[in-house]
Design a protein around this motif. Structure first.
Motif, PDB file in Angstrom:
ATOM      1  N   LYS A 131       0.805  -1.223   0.000  1.00 38.59           N
ATOM      2  CA  LYS A 131       0.000   0.000   0.000  1.00 38.59           C
ATOM      3  C   LYS A 131       0.835   1.269   0.000  1.00 38.59           C
ATOM      4  CE  LYS A 131      -3.991  -1.826   2.483  1.00 38.59           C
ATOM      5  NZ  LYS A 131      -4.507  -1.926   3.847  1.00 38.59           N
ATOM      6  N   HIS A 132       2.117   1.155   0.351  1.00 39.71           N
ATOM      7  CA  HIS A 132       2.928   2.358   0.499  1.00 39.71           C
ATOM      8  C   HIS A 132       4.155   2.288  -0.399  1.00 39.71           C
ATOM      9  CE1 HIS A 132       0.862   3.343   4.363  1.00 39.71           C
ATOM     10  NE2 HIS A 132       0.747   2.026   4.423  1.00 39.71           N
ATOM     11  N   THR A 133       4.732   3.451  -0.637  1.00 42.58           N
ATOM     12  CA  THR A 133       6.045   3.504  -1.255  1.00 42.58           C
ATOM     13  C   THR A 133       7.041   3.471  -0.101  1.00 42.58           C
ATOM     14  OG1 THR A 133       5.143   4.912  -2.966  1.00 42.58           O
ATOM     15  CG2 THR A 133       7.540   4.853  -2.757  1.00 42.58           C
ATOM     16  N   VAL A 134       7.968   2.540  -0.150  1.00 44.65           N
ATOM     17  CA  VAL A 134       8.861   2.363   1.004  1.00 44.65           C
ATOM     18  C   VAL A 134      10.317   2.525   0.585  1.00 44.65           C
ATOM     19  CG1 VAL A 134       9.561   0.809   2.865  1.00 44.65           C
ATOM     20  CG2 VAL A 134       7.235   0.684   1.969  1.00 44.65           C
ATOM     21  N   ILE A 135      11.069   3.287   1.386  1.00 48.32           N
ATOM     22  CA  ILE A 135      12.522   3.248   1.252  1.00 48.32           C
ATOM     23  C   ILE A 135      13.032   2.714   2.571  1.00 48.32           C
ATOM     24  CG2 ILE A 135      14.658   4.547   1.005  1.00 48.32           C
ATOM     25  CD1 ILE A 135      13.355   6.569  -0.593  1.00 48.32           C
ATOM     26  N   PHE A 136      13.849   1.689   2.543  1.00 49.78           N
ATOM     27  CA  PHE A 136      14.444   1.286   3.811  1.00 49.78           C
ATOM     28  C   PHE A 136      15.915   0.997   3.624  1.00 49.78           C
ATOM     29  CE2 PHE A 136      14.386  -3.055   2.649  1.00 49.78           C
ATOM     30  CZ  PHE A 136      15.033  -3.793   3.627  1.00 49.78           C
ATOM     31  N   SER A 137      16.662   1.187   4.686  1.00 51.00           N
ATOM     32  CA  SER A 137      18.108   1.063   4.549  1.00 51.00           C
ATOM     33  C   SER A 137      18.591  -0.124   5.352  1.00 51.00           C
ATOM     34  CB  SER A 137      18.799   2.321   5.031  1.00 51.00           C
ATOM     35  OG  SER A 137      18.713   2.407   6.427  1.00 51.00           O
ATOM     36  N   SER A 138      19.718  -0.648   4.933  1.00 48.63           N
ATOM     37  CA  SER A 138      20.260  -1.819   5.591  1.00 48.63           C
ATOM     38  C   SER A 138      21.705  -1.957   5.165  1.00 48.63           C
ATOM     39  CB  SER A 138      19.475  -3.053   5.155  1.00 48.63           C
ATOM     40  OG  SER A 138      20.091  -4.200   5.661  1.00 48.63           O
TER      41      SER A 138
END
Lengths: 234, 309
Positions: free
Chosen positions: B180-187
């Motif tokens: 449902k969302h646009t996601v940016i995640f870091s790792s």
């Protein structure tokens, strides 16, 4: 602004600080009340407000030291500054929460006035003037304390910083007694918080003093906003 | 949805971000990959408006984060590296505060129920955040980003410090949120980004080194197919045996102890090569103890990406 105001108020009473502040304030104001009545045998009840000024100066850092330093320490400033709210209402919310607690304590002294009124009729204009003056006096110093708090992430440093400034304000009033230099005396009279408060002790709403306290508070609120904004650009 | 162009951030003389541009489309899950100090957190702080860039622009759904900060920030839910929690509040109080802070318009109770259900914190809603375990705090941090239902979620290392079970749960949660969302995640864990993301954006020393889909990045890395072989025998003998096999391009000795030698072997064709190696070793009576596809660490990726540049 409402959200942050509510959170600050409740946070203050979730930690011992709110109770500590109110406790100390009520203890000292009660002591003054007692000494004015029984020891001094004086009917000039509003003296307690004047007597409380120095104690208020030394106590207010308790309320202001955590305002912004704690946010930075817990990194919660990130949620505040990335939420769709401008910085000014955030700062105002915090300022008014501290002012509310202080004002609450000051207004509590009305109980003394009521006790007093059982025995004699107190001068209500004098009391009103003093309370108003005390609130303005506190607002100005809360502004300064909040500004210091916004500059460091250590509550201790913020507290000691405000405490030192409070001490300077207290010492300031001694200077005219030990110097004969006219311009120093004139300068001290202009900037002395306690000196600016004096008209209120007589129940006089001195416009220049009112404007002085409000503008000190407003300038430091403005500076706090600038400090927070500047941090984005560092 | 998110458009970042020519972002540069300098701290004095140090360049934290150097001319980084990318855009993430609606409904995508993009992973920021990079070692510590690569500029991931700085980039996220700029995208969310916590920091300002030295130059370059960020627009969220067409709203510039500097020009129209309120509109842009309304569309972002941000979980910083350290979850921004007030330890003296209960989870419910905290979410209520965020709800008021963001001036969310959803039906409050229903909205909270939905968020808590999704993030799995329904059972701790009345507890003080101070008393929650790290895993729950992280989830409250994620729940906080969902308040007001913003279309863009920015999550900074959401799995750091969690135990393996929690990591898997958080990953699947992120995948669910990506619907449902646009996601940016870091790792800084490659396999994690590969498992969750459609897009991988690799940062190193403030520079964008790669921006591609997860598959094509791993293809680029595994071309030439590389194996790890451990066999019992003298390293010299094994080395000469390996170089005699046609499908082996190159072999390097990694370690040798207690009579076993470990080799990294590059192959020209992966299908027949494993068989060739097996039979070659068998005919010389050298037992293979281990043979597996070589796994790439983040360091290998950087070496290969930087080498190719």
């Amino acid at each position: 602004m409402k959200a942050i105001y509510k959170r600050e108020l409740s946070a203050c009473f979730r930690s011992p600080i709110g109770y500590l502040f109110c406790g100390i304030y009520l203890f000292f104001s009660g002591m003054y009340f007692n000494s004015v009545l029984s020891v001094g045998q004086s009917s000039e009840f509003p003296q307690i407000y004047y007597g409380m000024l120095n104690i208020v100066l030394l106590m207010l850092p308790l309320l202001t030291m955590r305002l912004f330093s704690e946010e930075r320490k817990y990194k919660t400033d990130q949620i505040l500054l990335t939420s769709p709210v401008n910085i000014t209402p955030l700062v105002l919310g915090k300022f008014f929460s501290a002012l509310t607690i202080y004002t609450g304590c000051t207004l509590f002294t009305l109980v003394y006035a009521i006790v007093f009124s059982f025995f004699t009729s107190p001068s209500w204009p004098l009391i009103t003037g003093n309370i108003l003056g005390a609130i303005l006096f506190g607002a100005a110093f809360i502004g300064i304390g909040m500004f210091i708090s916004s500059m460091t992430e250590s509550q201790f440093v913020a507290g000691m910083g405000s405490f030192s400034i409070a001490t300077i304000f207290i010492i300031l009033d001694v200077i005219p007694l030990v110097t004969s230099s006219e311009w120093i005396i004139a300068l001290v009279n202009q900037i002395s918080f306690v000196g600016r408060y004096k008209p209120f002790t007589n129940g006089i709403l001195d416009l220049s003093s009112i404007i002085f306290f409000i503008s000190v508070a407003a300038s430091f609120i403005f500076l706090t906003v600038r400090v927070l904004e500047k941090r984005r650009w560092s | 949805m998110i458009k970042v162009s020519h972002l540069t951030k300098k701290y004095g003389a140090t360049v934290a971000l150097d001319n980084v541009s990318f855009s993430v489309g609606k409904g995508q899950i993009a992973g920021f990959l990079g070692p510590n100090g690569a500029g991931k957190t700085t980039a996220m702080n700029i995208i969310t408006g916590y920091l300002s860039s030295t130059s370059g622009t960020v627009t969220i759904d067409g709203f510039d984060i500097l020009e129209q900060p309120t509109e842009a920030k309304k569309r972002i839910g941000y979980l910083p590296e350290v979850p921004p929690l007030y330890p003296d509040m209960t989870v419910d109080e905290y979410l209520g505060f965020i709800y008021e802070l963001k001036k969310a318009a959803q039906n409050r109770e229903g909205h909270f129920n939905e968020i808590c259900e999704l993030t799995g914190i329904s059972s701790v809603r009345r507890r003080l955040i101070r008393n929650l375990s790290k895993g729950y705090r992280q989830r409250v941090g994620i729940a906080q980003t969902l308040v007001g239902n913003p279309p863009v979620l920015i999550l900074d290392e959401p799995t750091v410090g969690l135990d393996p079970k929690q990591i898997i749960e958080v990953r699947s949660l992120i995948r669910k949120l990506g619907e449902k969302h646009t996601v940016i995640f870091s790792s800084h864990i490659l396999s994690e980004v590969q498992a969750v993301c459609d897009r991988i954006i690799v940062l190193n020393n403030g520079k964008l080194v790669a921006d591609s889909t997860a598959d094509s990045l791993s293809d680029r890395l595994t071309d030439g197919h590389s194996l790890l072989i451990r066999a019992i025998g003298a390293s010299k003998e094994i080395q000469s045996l390996l170089s005699s096999i046609k499908t082996v391009k190159r072999s390097t000795l990694l370690s040798e102890h207690d009579g076993t030698a470990e080799f990294s072997v590059s192959l020209s064709a992966s299908e027949s090569a494993r068989r060739d190696i097996f039979f070659a070793f068998a005919s010389r009576k050298i037992p293979i103890v281990e043979m597996k596809q070589r796994e790439y660490s983040l360091e290998d990726i950087f070496m290969s990406l930087v080498d190719k540049k």
